[in-house]
Design an enzyme around this catalytic site. Structure first.
Site, PDB file in Angstrom:
ATOM      1  CB  ILE A 107     -12.466 -35.889  -9.963  1.00  0.00           C
ATOM      2  CG1 ILE A 107     -13.647 -35.624  -9.019  1.00  0.00           C
ATOM      3  CG2 ILE A 107     -12.663 -35.125 -11.275  1.00  0.00           C
ATOM      4  CD1 ILE A 107     -13.725 -34.202  -8.512  1.00  0.00           C
ATOM      5  CB  SER A 188      -8.950 -28.356  -8.910  1.00  0.00           C
ATOM      6  OG  SER A 188      -8.068 -27.439  -9.543  1.00  0.00           O
ATOM      7  NE  ARG A 189     -12.898 -25.137  -4.157  1.00  0.00           N
ATOM      8  CZ  ARG A 189     -13.776 -26.098  -4.425  1.00  0.00           C
ATOM      9  NH1 ARG A 189     -13.896 -26.559  -5.660  1.00  0.00           N
ATOM     10  NH2 ARG A 189     -14.542 -26.593  -3.472  1.00  0.00           N
ATOM     11  CG  ASP A 213     -16.592 -25.823 -13.932  1.00  0.00           C
ATOM     12  OD1 ASP A 213     -17.475 -25.119 -14.472  1.00  0.00           O
ATOM     13  OD2 ASP A 213     -16.813 -26.559 -12.949  1.00  0.00           O
ATOM     14  CD  GLU A 218     -15.532 -20.219  -8.901  1.00  0.00           C
ATOM     15  OE1 GLU A 218     -14.740 -21.048  -9.371  1.00  0.00           O
ATOM     16  OE2 GLU A 218     -16.487 -20.546  -8.138  1.00  0.00           O
ATOM     17  CG  HIS A 237     -17.426 -23.903  -9.384  1.00  0.00           C
ATOM     18  ND1 HIS A 237     -16.675 -23.365  -8.367  1.00  0.00           N
ATOM     19  CD2 HIS A 237     -17.363 -25.258  -9.211  1.00  0.00           C
ATOM     20  CE1 HIS A 237     -16.174 -24.335  -7.621  1.00  0.00           C
ATOM     21  NE2 HIS A 237     -16.581 -25.496  -8.108  1.00  0.00           N
ATOM     22  CB  ILE A 238     -21.619 -26.019 -14.196  1.00  0.00           C
ATOM     23  CG1 ILE A 238     -20.704 -26.025 -15.439  1.00  0.00           C
ATOM     24  CG2 ILE A 238     -22.309 -24.678 -14.037  1.00  0.00           C
ATOM     25  CD1 ILE A 238     -21.436 -25.834 -16.757  1.00  0.00           C
ATOM     26  N   GLY A 239     -19.293 -28.189 -12.377  1.00  0.00           N
ATOM     27  CA  GLY A 239     -18.845 -29.572 -12.393  1.00  0.00           C
ATOM     28  C   GLY A 239     -19.843 -30.548 -11.795  1.00  0.00           C
TER      29      GLY A 239
END
Length: 271
Positions: A107, A188-189, A213, A218, A237-239
């Site tokens: 990535i 990432s997280r 993101d 979440e 969180h839509i990566g």
């Protein structure tokens, strides 16, 4: 396993004595106890490569949207109270800026490829240095330690896997190293960042902005201070959230399951 569900714990493993493999969507495996699964003889797979392009696209979108203040601009443009557009409403440049990438995996490298087209200076910090050819292809400069990357970057992008070593990798000390004009971007997280320290840094102008993101948890509680700050952009969180990528993720998971059940080598097995 989709969106970390079902939770694979000892109770579930005991109830499924014939379980051979767990196929998890996405790249991260921090939601699974690999030692526990290994003890029960269960193999694990993920879908690391199909997510790279979409997540890199989103990282660039967050950088552009945050730097050019797109959400604020949209709100101004559609507000019933707007009677004129102020001439002194200004944003920050992306072209020619310095991008620091923390975690130059698939990535991170794809982000570097995109950032090159924006004529950005690219710094990166990674456990393992990329080859000279890979560095040259995107014009990336390796930082053995994270400190100079934080100190020099206009945008700091987090692309690391969540491990005990990267848990709260970015905390108060690291945020204070960053430029007061810098933006932190996280794809990432959530737990890679100390969110309390981030809130403090954003409130006190230690850094300029954040584009996230991912958060922890979440979604965030509706009264969380990050949701109230104008210099924060948050997406859910839509990566990997495109139709094509989600379909490919499913196909990868099915291939791994079929291989695991027939005793064949498992594509993308987590070892």
């Amino acid at each position: 396993m989709w969106y970390h569900k079902p939770v694979v714990n000892e109770e579930l493993l005991q109830s499924l004595p014939n379980l051979k493999i767990v196929a998890s969507s996405g790249v991260g495996i921090d939601h699974m106890d690999l030692k526990l699964l290994s003890r029960y003889g269960v193999k694990v797979s993920n879908t690391p490569f199909v997510v790279s392009s979409d997540t890199a696209d989103l990282a660039m979108a967050l950088m552009l949207a945050s730097s050019r203040r797109l959400v604020e601009g949209y709100q101004m443009a559609v507000s019933p109270d707007t009677t004129y557009f102020p001439a002194d409403w200004l944003a920050a440049e992306v072209t020619g800026a310095t991008l620091g990438i923390v975690g130059m995996g698939s990535i991170g490298y794809k982000v570097a490829e995109r950032a090159k087209a924006f004529e950005m200076k690219i710094l990166y910090h990674n456990r393992n240095r990329r080859s000279k050819e890979e560095e040259s292809a995107v014009g990336a400069i390796y930082c053995k330690k994270i400190d100079p990357l934080l100190q020099q970057s206009d945008f700091v992008l987090l692309c690391v896997t969540l491990t005990p070593q990267t848990h709260k990798l970015i905390g108060k000390k690291e945020l204070e190293m960053m430029k007061p004009t810098a933006t932190l971007i996280n794809v990432s997280r959530g737990l890679v960042v100390d969110q309390d320290a981030l809130v403090e840094a954003l409130q006190n102008q230690i850094i300029k902005a954040a584009a996230l993101d991912v958060t922890y948890p979440e979604p965030l509680p509706r009264d969380h201070p990050l949701l109230k700050l104008k210099n924060v952009l948050i997406t859910p969180h839509i990566g990997t959230a495109t139709k094509k990528t989600r379909l490919l993720m499913m196909e990868n998971m099915i291939e791994s399951l079929q291989a695991g059940l027939t005793g064949l080598p498992i594509p993308h097995e987590v070892l």
